[in-house]
Motif scaffolding. Structure first.
Motif, PDB file in Angstrom:
ATOM      1  N   LEU A 325      10.961  29.169 127.418  1.00 21.27           N
ATOM      2  CA  LEU A 325      11.176  30.248 126.568  1.00 21.27           C
ATOM      3  C   LEU A 325       9.855  30.590 125.614  1.00 21.27           C
ATOM      4  O   LEU A 325       9.726  29.221 125.119  1.00 21.27           O
ATOM      5  CB  LEU A 325      12.620  30.119 125.602  1.00 21.27           C
ATOM      6  N   VAL A 326       9.662  31.474 125.405  1.00 19.34           N
ATOM      7  CA  VAL A 326       8.406  31.601 124.288  1.00 19.34           C
ATOM      8  C   VAL A 326       8.880  32.758 123.383  1.00 19.34           C
ATOM      9  O   VAL A 326       9.286  34.053 123.695  1.00 19.34           O
ATOM     10  CB  VAL A 326       7.061  32.089 124.801  1.00 19.34           C
ATOM     11  N   LEU A 327       8.772  32.252 121.901  1.00 22.86           N
ATOM     12  CA  LEU A 327       9.134  33.183 120.982  1.00 22.86           C
ATOM     13  C   LEU A 327       7.761  33.668 120.033  1.00 22.86           C
ATOM     14  O   LEU A 327       7.061  32.632 119.747  1.00 22.86           O
ATOM     15  CB  LEU A 327      10.391  32.524 119.955  1.00 22.86           C
ATOM     16  N   ASN A 328       7.752  34.773 119.901  1.00 24.05           N
ATOM     17  CA  ASN A 328       6.446  35.352 119.406  1.00 24.05           C
ATOM     18  C   ASN A 328       6.493  36.581 118.249  1.00 24.05           C
ATOM     19  O   ASN A 328       7.072  37.497 118.674  1.00 24.05           O
ATOM     20  CB  ASN A 328       5.696  35.873 120.576  1.00 24.05           C
ATOM     21  N   ASN A 329       6.098  36.619 117.134  1.00 26.35           N
ATOM     22  CA  ASN A 329       6.008  37.636 116.117  1.00 26.35           C
ATOM     23  C   ASN A 329       4.409  37.533 115.900  1.00 26.35           C
ATOM     24  O   ASN A 329       3.733  36.910 114.972  1.00 26.35           O
ATOM     25  CB  ASN A 329       6.566  37.137 114.883  1.00 26.35           C
ATOM     26  N   PRO A 330       3.752  38.173 116.846  1.00 26.35           N
ATOM     27  CA  PRO A 330       2.213  38.127 116.910  1.00 26.35           C
ATOM     28  C   PRO A 330       1.720  39.027 115.629  1.00 26.35           C
ATOM     29  O   PRO A 330       2.077  39.989 115.159  1.00 26.35           O
ATOM     30  CB  PRO A 330       1.697  38.895 118.028  1.00 26.35           C
ATOM     31  N   PRO A 331       0.602  38.469 115.294  1.00 24.08           N
ATOM     32  CA  PRO A 331      -0.365  39.219 114.112  1.00 24.08           C
ATOM     33  C   PRO A 331      -0.845  40.537 114.602  1.00 24.08           C
ATOM     34  O   PRO A 331      -1.242  40.615 115.875  1.00 24.08           O
ATOM     35  CB  PRO A 331      -1.030  38.344 113.544  1.00 24.08           C
ATOM     36  N   PHE A 347       0.075  37.219 124.594  1.00 22.99           N
ATOM     37  CA  PHE A 347       1.098  37.716 125.747  1.00 22.99           C
ATOM     38  C   PHE A 347       0.678  37.033 127.136  1.00 22.99           C
ATOM     39  O   PHE A 347       1.397  36.509 128.096  1.00 22.99           O
ATOM     40  CB  PHE A 347       0.932  39.262 125.920  1.00 22.99           C
ATOM     41  N   ALA A 348      -0.618  37.044 127.488  1.00 26.27           N
ATOM     42  CA  ALA A 348      -1.021  36.608 128.720  1.00 26.27           C
ATOM     43  C   ALA A 348      -1.077  35.039 128.889  1.00 26.27           C
ATOM     44  O   ALA A 348      -0.610  34.574 129.923  1.00 26.27           O
ATOM     45  CB  ALA A 348      -2.688  36.975 128.636  1.00 26.27           C
ATOM     46  N   GLN A 349      -1.090  34.476 127.593  1.00 30.01           N
ATOM     47  CA  GLN A 349      -1.044  33.040 127.508  1.00 30.01           C
ATOM     48  C   GLN A 349       0.415  32.449 127.965  1.00 30.01           C
ATOM     49  O   GLN A 349       0.703  31.612 128.573  1.00 30.01           O
ATOM     50  CB  GLN A 349      -1.398  32.256 126.265  1.00 30.01           C
ATOM     51  N   ALA A 350       1.173  33.390 127.223  1.00 35.35           N
ATOM     52  CA  ALA A 350       2.768  33.318 127.416  1.00 35.35           C
ATOM     53  C   ALA A 350       3.144  33.260 128.897  1.00 35.35           C
ATOM     54  O   ALA A 350       3.872  32.405 129.397  1.00 35.35           O
ATOM     55  CB  ALA A 350       3.655  33.833 126.727  1.00 35.35           C
ATOM     56  N   ARG A 351       2.606  34.363 129.548  1.00 40.18           N
ATOM     57  CA  ARG A 351       3.029  34.324 131.195  1.00 40.18           C
ATOM     58  C   ARG A 351       2.433  33.191 131.933  1.00 40.18           C
ATOM     59  O   ARG A 351       3.236  32.633 132.770  1.00 40.18           O
ATOM     60  CB  ARG A 351       2.319  35.759 131.528  1.00 40.18           C
ATOM     61  N   ARG A 352       1.310  32.706 131.446  1.00 41.84           N
ATOM     62  CA  ARG A 352       0.826  31.688 132.345  1.00 41.84           C
ATOM     63  C   ARG A 352       1.825  30.433 131.805  1.00 41.84           C
ATOM     64  O   ARG A 352       1.815  29.519 132.856  1.00 41.84           O
ATOM     65  CB  ARG A 352      -0.585  31.253 131.738  1.00 41.84           C
ATOM     66  N   ALA A 353       2.210  30.179 130.906  1.00 40.71           N
ATOM     67  CA  ALA A 353       2.977  28.909 130.605  1.00 40.71           C
ATOM     68  C   ALA A 353       4.363  28.854 131.052  1.00 40.71           C
ATOM     69  O   ALA A 353       4.752  27.944 130.939  1.00 40.71           O
ATOM     70  CB  ALA A 353       2.646  28.703 128.959  1.00 40.71           C
ATOM     71  N   LEU A 354       4.769  30.133 131.175  1.00 45.92           N
ATOM     72  CA  LEU A 354       6.211  29.964 131.459  1.00 45.92           C
ATOM     73  C   LEU A 354       6.514  29.963 132.870  1.00 45.92           C
ATOM     74  O   LEU A 354       5.750  29.786 133.811  1.00 45.92           O
ATOM     75  CB  LEU A 354       6.773  31.623 131.349  1.00 45.92           C
ATOM     76  N   ARG A 355       7.697  29.052 133.108  1.00 45.20           N
ATOM     77  CA  ARG A 355       8.107  28.827 134.543  1.00 45.20           C
ATOM     78  C   ARG A 355       8.339  30.353 135.203  1.00 45.20           C
ATOM     79  O   ARG A 355       8.963  31.218 134.303  1.00 45.20           O
ATOM     80  CB  ARG A 355       9.217  27.898 134.613  1.00 45.20           C
ATOM     81  N   PRO A 356       8.637  30.437 136.409  1.00 51.19           N
ATOM     82  CA  PRO A 356       9.162  31.389 136.973  1.00 51.19           C
ATOM     83  C   PRO A 356      10.732  31.571 136.631  1.00 51.19           C
ATOM     84  O   PRO A 356      11.485  30.791 136.654  1.00 51.19           O
ATOM     85  CB  PRO A 356       9.158  31.144 138.485  1.00 51.19           C
ATOM     86  N   GLY A 357      10.927  32.579 135.985  1.00 53.94           N
ATOM     87  CA  GLY A 357      12.338  32.953 135.535  1.00 53.94           C
ATOM     88  C   GLY A 357      12.290  32.776 134.003  1.00 53.94           C
ATOM     89  O   GLY A 357      13.239  33.001 133.246  1.00 53.94           O
ATOM     90  N   GLY A 358      10.948  32.182 133.301  1.00 55.11           N
ATOM     91  CA  GLY A 358      10.990  32.260 131.907  1.00 55.11           C
ATOM     92  C   GLY A 358      10.912  33.687 131.327  1.00 55.11           C
ATOM     93  O   GLY A 358      10.427  34.380 131.782  1.00 55.11           O
ATOM     94  N   GLU A 359      11.215  33.283 129.994  1.00 54.23           N
ATOM     95  CA  GLU A 359      11.252  34.582 129.022  1.00 54.23           C
ATOM     96  C   GLU A 359      10.377  34.551 127.938  1.00 54.23           C
ATOM     97  O   GLU A 359      10.228  33.466 126.994  1.00 54.23           O
ATOM     98  CB  GLU A 359      12.595  35.030 128.657  1.00 54.23           C
ATOM     99  N   LEU A 360       9.689  35.713 127.763  1.00 54.21           N
ATOM    100  CA  LEU A 360       8.981  35.906 126.273  1.00 54.21           C
ATOM    101  C   LEU A 360       9.747  36.961 125.504  1.00 54.21           C
ATOM    102  O   LEU A 360      10.126  38.022 126.107  1.00 54.21           O
ATOM    103  CB  LEU A 360       7.626  36.348 126.745  1.00 54.21           C
ATOM    104  N   TRP A 361       9.967  36.367 124.431  1.00 50.97           N
ATOM    105  CA  TRP A 361      10.887  37.104 123.322  1.00 50.97           C
ATOM    106  C   TRP A 361       9.749  37.578 122.203  1.00 50.97           C
ATOM    107  O   TRP A 361       9.273  36.770 121.394  1.00 50.97           O
ATOM    108  CB  TRP A 361      11.864  36.644 122.766  1.00 50.97           C
ATOM    109  N   LYS A 397       9.073  36.414 133.543  1.00 51.13           N
ATOM    110  CA  LYS A 397       8.105  35.973 134.761  1.00 51.13           C
ATOM    111  C   LYS A 397       8.818  35.989 136.024  1.00 51.13           C
ATOM    112  O   LYS A 397       9.912  35.598 135.807  1.00 51.13           O
ATOM    113  CB  LYS A 397       7.558  34.734 134.256  1.00 51.13           C
ATOM    114  N   GLY A 398       8.362  36.856 136.761  1.00 52.12           N
ATOM    115  CA  GLY A 398       8.752  36.770 138.046  1.00 52.12           C
ATOM    116  C   GLY A 398       8.945  35.596 138.964  1.00 52.12           C
ATOM    117  O   GLY A 398       8.313  34.580 138.506  1.00 52.12           O
TER     118      GLY A 398
END
Length: 406
Positions: A325-331, A347-361, A397-398
């Motif tokens: 899980l990535v939580l983000n309040n971006p500037p 956002f791109a860094q979060a997608r790379r770091a997430l496991r398949p099935g992981g979520e960016l909020w 992430k797919g």
């Protein structure tokens, strides 16, 4: 590549991370004005003798000032690790040994003695206040203090801080929409007035409908919304996901760390990574998390997850496919420029770091249209919640997708 031409030499300079599509320069008219003044003087003041003197540069945004002054072996103090990286790259490009400039953070112990203090006025008045207090004991009767900034960055409150903490202050005439600040330090400077930073407060029941209630928040100077909980964060706190299957959470652009700390409370046993490019922010997050964790050490509420604190370029140092899980309040500002480049990189860094099935909020102003970017990047985007000003978006992430850079 743009070149900065100064009385000290001509330099090819870039920001960090370097992007050939980025048209923003690594310096502006305020940097040029200061360097001209040091060399030839301005009106009735200057030039400034630098040979053999201990020079400190506060707030040099991308290393333009210390690269030009490297022959005088300056100390650079900055809150941004990206500024440090840009400085290293610019020094290398100029053929200057990296050890010609001493790189310090705003959290480090200041130099013991400062003969020339050059201040690039920061966007945050609080950060300026904190740093002037920290540097004041290093000044002496012969110290030359010169600040610089664009006219829109220098306000009466800016000059009042110099006057109150250091000594008598006046400004130059404007040139190309830039000004200089001249300050004559009292001795001892800063005496009798304590540094008010960091600030500490406890969140009440209105802080995110529960998960953050009772948390002690520590804010070092310069952290966004340092004296209160910003409304975007407050909105996301009221909708944070919780679940025992979440093993590793990232608070990306963590600021004071309240999102990650509240997520730790909702997800017992999860490890939380607090990441930001600001040394002040990560110090704040460390203190906020410590205030939460200490009373719960060894209890079920805290679990065994623990925390990691990263100062760096977002999630560049986090392994791919390692986060749930990535939580983000971006500037959406870079200094005075309004841009979504930082958010898109996050956002791109979060997608790379997430496991398949992981979520960016993500929480953001409704008008920024982050849903379009997230759909393009992740292939999906769901609206979790919204109000007239903010939206909370969820991208997954797919299952078959592995971490890769967009």
């Amino acid at each position: 590549m743009n070149r900065l031409t100064t009385p000290f030499g001509s330099y090819a300079l870039t920001r960090f991370p370097e992007d050939p599509r980025d048209r923003l320069r690594a310096w502006d008219a305020a940097d040029e004005y200061l360097l001209r003044h040091l060399h030839a003087g301005t009106g009735e003041r200057g030039p400034v003798a630098l040979d053999g003197r201990r020079v400190t540069v506060l707030g040099d945004r991308w290393g333009a000032l210390v690269t030009a002054l490297a022959g005088h072996r300056p100390v650079q103090i900055t809150d941004s690790c990206l500024a440090h990286e840009a400085t290293r790259a610019n020094l290398t490009r100029a053929g200057v040994p990296e050890d010609a400039v001493r790189l310090l953070t705003t959290q480090d112990v200041p130099p013991e003695r400062i003969d020339v203090l050059l201040v690039r006025v920061p966007k945050s008045l609080a950060l300026l206040e904190d740093q002037l207090h920290r540097l004041a004991p290093s000044l002496h009767a012969g110290t030359v203090v010169v600040g610089t900034g664009m006219v829109k960055e220098i306000h009466t409150s800016t000059l009042t801080l110099f006057e109150r903490i250091l000594g008598p202050t006046r400004t130059s005439l404007a040139e190309r929409k830039a000004r200089l600040i001249f300050c004559t330090p009292r001795v001892p400077a800063g005496a009798g007035e304590p540094n008010p930073w960091p600030l500490t407060y406890t969140l009440g029941p209105d802080a995110g409908a529960g998960p953050a209630e009772g948390l002690t928040v520590v804010n070092h100077a310069g952290v966004f919304c340092a004296d209160r909980l910003d409304i975007g964060t407050r909105f996301l706190l009221g909708h944070l996901p919780g679940g025992t299957s979440t093993r590793r959470i990232v608070d990306l652009g963590c600021g004071n760390g309240v999102l990650g700390t509240a997520a730790a409370r909702l997800n017992p046993g999860a490890e939380v990574v607090f990441a930001d490019e600001s040394y002040q922010a990560v110090a704040s997050a460390r203190a906020t998390y410590a205030a939460y964790a200490a009373p719960h050490a060894g209890t079920a509420e805290r679990g065994t997850g623990g925390a990691e604190f990263l100062v760096g370029d977002g999630l560049a140092g986090v392994p791919a496919d390692s986060v749930d899980l990535v939580l983000n309040n971006p500037p959406f500002h870079s200094h005075q420029a309004t841009t979504d480049a930082t958010a898109l990189r996050m956002f791109a860094q979060a997608r790379r770091a997430l496991r398949p099935g992981g979520e960016l909020w993500v929480v953001g102003n409704r008008h920024l249209g982050y849903h379009v970017r997230l759909r393009r990047l992740f292939g999906n985007c769901e609206l979790v919640a919204g109000d007239p000003k903010f939206v909370i978006l969820r991208a997954v992430k797919g299952k078959r997708e592995t971490g890769r850079t967009a």
